[in-house]
Design a protein around this motif. Structure first.
Motif, PDB file in Angstrom:
ATOM      1  N   ARG A 232      -7.215  -6.625  -2.589  1.00 39.10           N
ATOM      2  CA  ARG A 232      -6.510  -5.338  -2.608  1.00 39.10           C
ATOM      3  C   ARG A 232      -5.045  -5.502  -2.245  1.00 39.10           C
ATOM      4  O   ARG A 232      -4.697  -6.337  -1.421  1.00 39.10           O
ATOM      5  N   GLY A 233      -4.226  -4.648  -2.850  1.00 46.07           N
ATOM      6  CA  GLY A 233      -2.810  -4.600  -2.511  1.00 46.07           C
ATOM      7  C   GLY A 233      -1.996  -5.645  -3.243  1.00 46.07           C
ATOM      8  O   GLY A 233      -1.927  -6.783  -2.817  1.00 46.07           O
TER       9      GLY A 233
ATOM     10  N   ASP B 157      -3.636  -3.207  -8.695  1.00 44.26           N
ATOM     11  CA  ASP B 157      -3.756  -2.743  -7.314  1.00 44.26           C
ATOM     12  C   ASP B 157      -4.970  -3.406  -6.654  1.00 44.26           C
ATOM     13  O   ASP B 157      -4.915  -3.792  -5.496  1.00 44.26           O
TER      14      ASP B 157
ATOM     15  N   SER C 236      -2.669   0.277 -12.129  1.00 43.23           N
ATOM     16  CA  SER C 236      -1.415  -0.411 -12.476  1.00 43.23           C
ATOM     17  C   SER C 236      -1.659  -1.845 -12.936  1.00 43.23           C
ATOM     18  O   SER C 236      -1.141  -2.792 -12.369  1.00 43.23           O
TER      19      SER C 236
END
Length: 186
Positions: A55-56, A70, A101
């Protein structure tokens, strides 16, 4: 990195979940590549031995190809059952799901979408949701694109059919110019 299990048992699982990705010839984000897949993100959660969630700003790189999102979920094939009835360690990567995204970038093209699924066995990436593919000045839009990372072949689909339908695949293509086609200075 966020790990959500007892640290004692999770560290080997996290290492195995990430290290086995590059060992498989079927993990192929780059065309005809057997290079390792390098994955990075702000945090990693290992749900079980065969699933890792990055994640991230998650990013998977292989040679000059990149899949960014993402969230990247990586699923590995379950290993054979032991005599005790429990499954052995996980095998090669089975699929990778990208959410939010999503960008798939190679030296020749850039594709953006809302979601994507990479199937290692078929070496295809299926991108869905407002897909925009750019190659040079050429632009192609649609709702769903299936791209084969081994052959480079692709297919774009839309949400509507018929001449007046909205959300049909649409492309703008520029003819390439040779030196003789370009205007000569006077």
């Amino acid at each position: 990195m966020r790990l959500t299990a007892p640290m004692k048992s999770l560290l080997p699982v996290a290492v195995a979940a990430t290290l086995s990705l590059g060992g498989s010839a079927s993990a192929q984000l780059a065309t005809n590549s057997k290079a390792p897949v390098d994955v990075t993100a702000d945090e990693l959660e290992v749900v079980n031995n065969c699933e890792a969630i990055w994640r991230g700003g998650a990013e998977a790189l292989q040679e000059t190809s990149r899949l960014r999102a993402d969230v990247l979920k990586i699923f590995r094939k379950a290993g054979p059952a032991k005599t005790s009835g429990k499954a052995d360690a996980c095998g090669d990567m089975d699929r990778m799901e990208a959410q939010g995204s999503v960008f798939y970038v190679t030296p020749d093209q850039k594709v953006r979408a809302n979601n994507a699924v990479y199937e290692a066995g078929s070496t295809t990436i299926t991108m869905t949701g407002d897909v925009i593919a750019v190659q040079g000045q050429n632009v192609l839009r649609g709702d769903r694109m299936v791209f084969n990372t081994q052959t480079g072949a692709g297919q774009m689909q839309g949400a509507a059919k018929g001449r007046g339908g909205k959300n049909r695949p649409r492309g703008v293509f520029y003819p390439s110019q040779t030196a003789s086609d370009k205007p000569q200075p006077k």
